[in-house]
Design a protein around this motif. Structure first.
Motif, PDB file in Angstrom:
ATOM      1  N   LEU A  88       0.836  -1.208   0.000  1.00 39.63           N
ATOM      2  CA  LEU A  88       0.000   0.000   0.000  1.00 39.63           C
ATOM      3  C   LEU A  88       0.865   1.251   0.000  1.00 39.63           C
ATOM      4  N   ILE A  89       1.894   1.257   0.842  1.00 37.71           N
ATOM      5  CA  ILE A  89       2.771   2.429   0.927  1.00 37.71           C
ATOM      6  C   ILE A  89       3.605   2.591  -0.343  1.00 37.71           C
ATOM      7  N   ILE A  90       4.120   1.494  -0.877  1.00 38.19           N
ATOM      8  CA  ILE A  90       4.897   1.573  -2.114  1.00 38.19           C
ATOM      9  C   ILE A  90       4.035   2.111  -3.254  1.00 38.19           C
ATOM     10  N   THR A  91       2.801   1.593  -3.369  1.00 42.29           N
ATOM     11  CA  THR A  91       1.886   2.056  -4.418  1.00 42.29           C
ATOM     12  C   THR A  91       1.562   3.532  -4.238  1.00 42.29           C
ATOM     13  N   GLY A  92       1.270   3.929  -3.011  1.00 45.63           N
ATOM     14  CA  GLY A  92       0.965   5.332  -2.743  1.00 45.63           C
ATOM     15  C   GLY A  92       2.138   6.239  -3.045  1.00 45.63           C
ATOM     16  N   THR A  93       3.340   5.768  -2.751  1.00 41.40           N
ATOM     17  CA  THR A  93       4.536   6.577  -2.977  1.00 41.40           C
ATOM     18  C   THR A  93       4.785   6.823  -4.452  1.00 41.40           C
ATOM     19  N   ILE A  94       4.664   5.769  -5.273  1.00 45.30           N
ATOM     20  CA  ILE A  94       4.942   5.945  -6.703  1.00 45.30           C
ATOM     21  C   ILE A  94       3.868   6.790  -7.387  1.00 45.30           C
ATOM     22  N   HIS A  95       2.693   6.903  -6.758  1.00 37.44           N
ATOM     23  CA  HIS A  95       1.619   7.736  -7.307  1.00 37.44           C
ATOM     24  C   HIS A  95       1.540   9.094  -6.609  1.00 37.44           C
ATOM     25  N   ASN A  96       2.557   9.394  -5.801  1.00 40.01           N
ATOM     26  CA  ASN A  96       2.668  10.694  -5.132  1.00 40.01           C
ATOM     27  C   ASN A  96       1.457  11.033  -4.260  1.00 40.01           C
ATOM     28  N   ARG A  97       0.942  10.052  -3.564  1.00 41.51           N
ATOM     29  CA  ARG A  97      -0.172  10.296  -2.648  1.00 41.51           C
ATOM     30  C   ARG A  97       0.338  10.751  -1.289  1.00 41.51           C
ATOM     31  N   ASP A  98      -0.527  11.414  -0.553  1.00 38.70           N
ATOM     32  CA  ASP A  98      -0.142  11.971   0.736  1.00 38.70           C
ATOM     33  C   ASP A  98       0.270  10.865   1.705  1.00 38.70           C
ATOM     34  N   LYS A  99       1.469  10.994   2.273  1.00 40.88           N
ATOM     35  CA  LYS A  99       2.009   9.967   3.160  1.00 40.88           C
ATOM     36  C   LYS A  99       1.116   9.740   4.372  1.00 40.88           C
ATOM     37  N   GLY A 100       0.620  10.844   4.948  1.00 41.54           N
ATOM     38  CA  GLY A 100      -0.240  10.723   6.129  1.00 41.54           C
ATOM     39  C   GLY A 100      -1.514   9.955   5.845  1.00 41.54           C
ATOM     40  N   GLU A 101      -2.115  10.210   4.683  1.00 39.40           N
ATOM     41  CA  GLU A 101      -3.350   9.512   4.322  1.00 39.40           C
ATOM     42  C   GLU A 101      -3.093   8.029   4.071  1.00 39.40           C
ATOM     43  N   ILE A 102      -1.943   7.720   3.479  1.00 43.15           N
ATOM     44  CA  ILE A 102      -1.599   6.315   3.220  1.00 43.15           C
ATOM     45  C   ILE A 102      -1.435   5.570   4.545  1.00 43.15           C
ATOM     46  N   LEU A 103      -0.716   6.169   5.473  1.00 45.67           N
ATOM     47  CA  LEU A 103      -0.461   5.520   6.763  1.00 45.67           C
ATOM     48  C   LEU A 103      -1.755   5.276   7.527  1.00 45.67           C
ATOM     49  N   PRO A 118      -3.572  -1.857  11.414  1.00 45.95           N
ATOM     50  CA  PRO A 118      -2.732  -1.904  12.625  1.00 45.95           C
ATOM     51  C   PRO A 118      -2.160  -3.289  12.925  1.00 45.95           C
ATOM     52  N   LEU A 119      -2.833  -4.352  12.472  1.00 44.37           N
ATOM     53  CA  LEU A 119      -2.307  -5.700  12.700  1.00 44.37           C
ATOM     54  C   LEU A 119      -1.018  -5.934  11.918  1.00 44.37           C
ATOM     55  N   GLY A 120      -0.790  -5.142  10.881  1.00 47.32           N
ATOM     56  CA  GLY A 120       0.420  -5.289  10.088  1.00 47.32           C
ATOM     57  C   GLY A 120       1.394  -4.144  10.269  1.00 47.32           C
ATOM     58  N   TRP A 121       1.265  -3.430  11.399  1.00 52.37           N
ATOM     59  CA  TRP A 121       2.141  -2.278  11.650  1.00 52.37           C
ATOM     60  C   TRP A 121       3.477  -2.735  12.222  1.00 52.37           C
ATOM     61  N   PHE A 122       4.561  -2.077  11.795  1.00 56.04           N
ATOM     62  CA  PHE A 122       5.861  -2.252  12.423  1.00 56.04           C
ATOM     63  C   PHE A 122       6.556  -0.895  12.436  1.00 56.04           C
ATOM     64  N   ASP A 123       7.527  -0.724  13.313  1.00 57.33           N
ATOM     65  CA  ASP A 123       8.073   0.605  13.615  1.00 57.33           C
ATOM     66  C   ASP A 123       8.643   1.328  12.407  1.00 57.33           C
ATOM     67  N   THR A 124       9.286   0.594  11.503  1.00 54.07           N
ATOM     68  CA  THR A 124       9.937   1.248  10.364  1.00 54.07           C
ATOM     69  C   THR A 124       9.027   1.373   9.137  1.00 54.07           C
ATOM     70  N   LEU A 125       7.746   1.021   9.272  1.00 54.36           N
ATOM     71  CA  LEU A 125       6.820   1.083   8.138  1.00 54.36           C
ATOM     72  C   LEU A 125       6.759   2.481   7.510  1.00 54.36           C
ATOM     73  N   PRO A 126       6.670   3.560   8.295  1.00 51.53           N
ATOM     74  CA  PRO A 126       6.570   4.893   7.678  1.00 51.53           C
ATOM     75  C   PRO A 126       7.768   5.268   6.808  1.00 51.53           C
ATOM     76  N   THR A 127       8.934   4.668   7.066  1.00 54.80           N
ATOM     77  CA  THR A 127      10.131   5.036   6.310  1.00 54.80           C
ATOM     78  C   THR A 127      10.155   4.423   4.920  1.00 54.80           C
ATOM     79  N   LEU A 128       9.194   3.554   4.602  1.00 56.17           N
ATOM     80  CA  LEU A 128       9.145   2.942   3.274  1.00 56.17           C
ATOM     81  C   LEU A 128       8.907   3.975   2.182  1.00 56.17           C
ATOM     82  N   SER A 129       8.392   5.123   2.553  1.00 58.63           N
ATOM     83  CA  SER A 129       8.050   6.139   1.551  1.00 58.63           C
ATOM     84  C   SER A 129       9.256   6.975   1.116  1.00 58.63           C
TER      85      SER A 129
END
Length: 320
Positions: free
Chosen positions: A76-91, A96-107
């Protein structure tokens, strides 16, 4: 015109009260999205509570359950990033079941090798990426290829863990549940790749090596060679559990059922059967999947009421 939203909101709140007080902090008029959000929050709280009490092998089993949500969040984050979508909205859309600490840095980058070296290598999913790192161009098609490869590796790994580490009959029940998950992905991959230029070999790399469809090499090869939906229907007509999935309707005069609904219906049957055995870890899986379907049902019913489409209310998948 009378405002019916307040009446619908109050009545819905009353009828959902047997789920507990999860709507107690909502002061405004209820909406379908709020109900769905609160139900998902309650499910996550229940899952985390059980996990906090778990020891090995249940704790590891529950870790494996979260890996599928981690895969979806990453893509989801990779797709949002390549389409220049808002990082906050993507996150906000990440489960939450698939959350990990470094997830936001994928963008920070759109190069998969860099993502792997800087972020993904330290996650439990790192071992699933070895067949993806040769993919350079992160366009929409390649992202779906990556998703399917990751799920293939994940399901096969989870399957091995269940058979090797879990006691009987949990191992047998999970074998059935994960085999269905693999078959469902195989069928969807075959359908979604019909209008692409993917070769047979490229498709085979995405198809799981577990499940009923994988147990027959001839069927698996034919699936990878399919060029139209009609041939897929013919092929599936010879596979016991799935032979009726591509019928245009459930029976004479019945409402047409989508392939997705057939999957959900069959999955709920498997989950109900999982509860017939006592003291098995597989009930955790069945609980999560059944709750997710229940949330889809409540969301559907709430939206039908809100949109005054009450004739469609019963078009949901029974959980019980």
């Amino acid at each position: 015109m009378a405002d019916t939203s307040r009446g619908w909101s109050a009545d819905t709140r009353t009828r959902l009260s047997h789920y507990g007080n999860f709507l107690a902090d909502i002061n405004q008029t209820l909406s379908t999205s709020v109900i769905e959000q609160k139900l998902n929050k309650k499910l996550i709280e229940d899952f985390n509570y059980i996990k906090s009490q778990a020891t090995y092998p249940l704790s590891k089993f529950m870790d494996y359950i979260t890996y599928s949500y981690m895969i979806d969040n990453i893509l989801l984050i990779i797709t949002g990033t390549i389409h220049n979508r808002d990082k906050g909205e993507i996150l906000k859309k990440c489960n939450p079941l698939g959350w990990f600490d470094t997830l936001p840095t994928l963008s920070i980058t759109t190069d998969l090798n860099s993502l792997y070296e800087t972020v993904l290598i330290d996650t439990p999913l790192a071992k699933y990426f070895h067949n993806c790192l040769s993919i350079d161009d992160l366009d929409d098609l390649n992202i779906e290829i990556i998703r399917n490869i990751l799920y293939k590796e994940y399901l096969e790994d989870f399957y091995k863990f269940c058979l090797a580490e879990l006691p009987n009959p949990t191992d047998e029940i999970m074998e059935r549940l994960l085999s269905f998950e693999a078959d469902k992905r195989t069928i969807n991959i075959c359908i979604n790749s019909l209008d692409t230029d993917l070769s047979s070999d490229e498709k085979l790399k995405m198809l799981p090596s577990i499940g009923l469809l994988a147990s027959n090499d001839a069927i698996k090869y034919q699936l990878s060679e399919l060029s139209d939906l009609e041939n897929l229907k013919i092929l599936m007509s010879s596979v016991g559990p799935y032979k009726d999935f591509f019928n245009d309707s459930t029976s004479a005069g019945a409402t047409s059922k989508s392939l997705e609904d057939s999957f959900y219906e069959y999955e709920m049957n498997l989950n109900r059967n999982a509860f017939t055995q006592q003291f098995t870890y597989s009930t955790i899986w069945a609980f999560i999947k059944s709750k997710e379907q229940e949330i889809r049902n409540i969301t559907w019913i709430s939206e039908c009421i809100a949109q005054n489409q009450k004739d469609k209310i019963n078009n949901y998948i029974s959980v019980y």
